[in-house]
Design a protein around this motif. Sequence first.
Motif, PDB file in Angstrom:
ATOM      1  N   VAL A 114     -31.226  53.562  73.617  1.00 25.65           N
ATOM      2  CA  VAL A 114     -30.258  54.119  74.572  1.00 25.65           C
ATOM      3  C   VAL A 114     -30.785  55.444  75.122  1.00 25.65           C
ATOM      4  O   VAL A 114     -30.763  55.693  76.336  1.00 25.65           O
ATOM      5  CB  VAL A 114     -28.875  54.283  73.908  1.00 25.65           C
ATOM      6  CG1 VAL A 114     -27.925  55.070  74.796  1.00 25.65           C
ATOM      7  CG2 VAL A 114     -28.280  52.909  73.575  1.00 25.65           C
ATOM      8  N   ASP A 115     -31.268  56.317  74.237  1.00 26.55           N
ATOM      9  CA  ASP A 115     -31.781  57.615  74.676  1.00 26.55           C
ATOM     10  C   ASP A 115     -32.997  57.475  75.580  1.00 26.55           C
ATOM     11  O   ASP A 115     -33.122  58.194  76.577  1.00 26.55           O
ATOM     12  CB  ASP A 115     -32.127  58.491  73.469  1.00 26.55           C
ATOM     13  CG  ASP A 115     -30.896  58.944  72.698  1.00 26.55           C
ATOM     14  OD1 ASP A 115     -29.768  58.802  73.205  1.00 26.55           O
ATOM     15  OD2 ASP A 115     -31.081  59.447  71.564  1.00 26.55           O
ATOM     16  N   ASP A 116     -33.910  56.556  75.228  1.00 27.56           N
ATOM     17  CA  ASP A 116     -35.093  56.356  76.067  1.00 27.56           C
ATOM     18  C   ASP A 116     -34.712  55.897  77.466  1.00 27.56           C
ATOM     19  O   ASP A 116     -35.289  56.354  78.460  1.00 27.56           O
ATOM     20  CB  ASP A 116     -36.042  55.329  75.438  1.00 27.56           C
ATOM     21  CG  ASP A 116     -36.837  55.878  74.274  1.00 27.56           C
ATOM     22  OD1 ASP A 116     -36.875  57.115  74.100  1.00 27.56           O
ATOM     23  OD2 ASP A 116     -37.420  55.069  73.533  1.00 27.56           O
ATOM     24  N   MET A 117     -33.756  54.987  77.559  1.00 33.82           N
ATOM     25  CA  MET A 117     -33.347  54.507  78.876  1.00 33.82           C
ATOM     26  C   MET A 117     -32.690  55.628  79.676  1.00 33.82           C
ATOM     27  O   MET A 117     -32.911  55.760  80.885  1.00 33.82           O
ATOM     28  CB  MET A 117     -32.412  53.294  78.751  1.00 33.82           C
ATOM     29  CG  MET A 117     -33.117  52.043  78.249  1.00 33.82           C
ATOM     30  SD  MET A 117     -34.600  51.622  79.201  1.00 33.82           S
ATOM     31  CE  MET A 117     -33.926  51.384  80.838  1.00 33.82           C
ATOM     32  N   ARG A 118     -31.902  56.448  79.011  1.00 37.41           N
ATOM     33  CA  ARG A 118     -31.276  57.581  79.703  1.00 37.41           C
ATOM     34  C   ARG A 118     -32.342  58.563  80.194  1.00 37.41           C
ATOM     35  O   ARG A 118     -32.319  58.996  81.346  1.00 37.41           O
ATOM     36  CB  ARG A 118     -30.296  58.292  78.784  1.00 37.41           C
ATOM     37  CG  ARG A 118     -29.621  59.457  79.449  1.00 37.41           C
ATOM     38  CD  ARG A 118     -28.623  60.117  78.544  1.00 37.41           C
ATOM     39  NE  ARG A 118     -28.001  61.212  79.265  1.00 37.41           N
ATOM     40  CZ  ARG A 118     -26.998  61.906  78.798  1.00 37.41           C
ATOM     41  NH1 ARG A 118     -26.500  61.628  77.616  1.00 37.41           N
ATOM     42  NH2 ARG A 118     -26.494  62.888  79.501  1.00 37.41           N
ATOM     43  N   LEU A 119     -33.286  58.912  79.320  1.00 34.79           N
ATOM     44  CA  LEU A 119     -34.356  59.825  79.711  1.00 34.79           C
ATOM     45  C   LEU A 119     -35.213  59.238  80.833  1.00 34.79           C
ATOM     46  O   LEU A 119     -35.627  59.952  81.753  1.00 34.79           O
ATOM     47  CB  LEU A 119     -35.236  60.154  78.503  1.00 34.79           C
ATOM     48  CG  LEU A 119     -34.608  61.054  77.456  1.00 34.79           C
ATOM     49  CD1 LEU A 119     -35.446  61.031  76.179  1.00 34.79           C
ATOM     50  CD2 LEU A 119     -34.468  62.474  77.988  1.00 34.79           C
ATOM     51  N   PHE A 120     -35.468  57.930  80.768  1.00 34.72           N
ATOM     52  CA  PHE A 120     -36.287  57.278  81.788  1.00 34.72           C
ATOM     53  C   PHE A 120     -35.649  57.427  83.165  1.00 34.72           C
ATOM     54  O   PHE A 120     -36.299  57.856  84.114  1.00 34.72           O
ATOM     55  CB  PHE A 120     -36.499  55.800  81.443  1.00 34.72           C
ATOM     56  CG  PHE A 120     -37.335  55.069  82.448  1.00 34.72           C
ATOM     57  CD1 PHE A 120     -38.715  55.246  82.490  1.00 34.72           C
ATOM     58  CD2 PHE A 120     -36.755  54.199  83.350  1.00 34.72           C
ATOM     59  CE1 PHE A 120     -39.499  54.576  83.423  1.00 34.72           C
ATOM     60  CE2 PHE A 120     -37.524  53.523  84.289  1.00 34.72           C
ATOM     61  CZ  PHE A 120     -38.901  53.712  84.324  1.00 34.72           C
ATOM     62  N   VAL A 121     -34.367  57.086  83.273  1.00 31.64           N
ATOM     63  CA  VAL A 121     -33.745  57.156  84.603  1.00 31.64           C
ATOM     64  C   VAL A 121     -33.445  58.593  85.015  1.00 31.64           C
ATOM     65  O   VAL A 121     -33.402  58.885  86.211  1.00 31.64           O
ATOM     66  CB  VAL A 121     -32.483  56.265  84.729  1.00 31.64           C
ATOM     67  CG1 VAL A 121     -32.841  54.813  84.499  1.00 31.64           C
ATOM     68  CG2 VAL A 121     -31.363  56.721  83.826  1.00 31.64           C
TER      69      VAL A 121
END
Length: 117
Positions: free
Chosen positions: A70-77
Motif C-alpha cells: 500500500v505504501d509503495d503504491m502511494r509513494l509511486f503515484v
Amino acid sequence: MCEAIAPLIKESSGNKNDFVELGEPGSPERNAGIPNFVEITQDWVSRAQEVLDAHAEPPRYLTRTLQRYVDDMRLFVDGLRPGPEDDADRALWTDSIGALGGPLTTCLDQGVELWQR
C-alpha cells in the motif's frame, strides 16, 4: 483479512496492468494516463488502508507486507510525473511487486486467491 483485501488487490493489479499497457514510460499515451492512474490509485490506497486498519491482528507478516505494498503504491503515484521513468519510480514499482508476494502466498495458503489476469 485475506477475504477483505482480495477484491482490492485484484483491482490494484488490474489498474497497474492497464497503466503498463498504455505504453512505455515517457510515451505520450502513458503520460496522458498518469492523472487517471494517480487518482484511482490514491482512492485505492485509502480503501486498502481502511482494510488494514480494521484487521490489525492477523499474522504480522501479512500486515507488514501488505502495508509495504500500500505504501509503495502511494509513494509511486505521489511522485509520478510525465516523462521517462526514473530510478525511484522503478525501485518503488519493483518493491511493490516484491511486497505483494507476502499477501499473495499467505492468502493463497488460506484458500483466498488475490491475483488477477
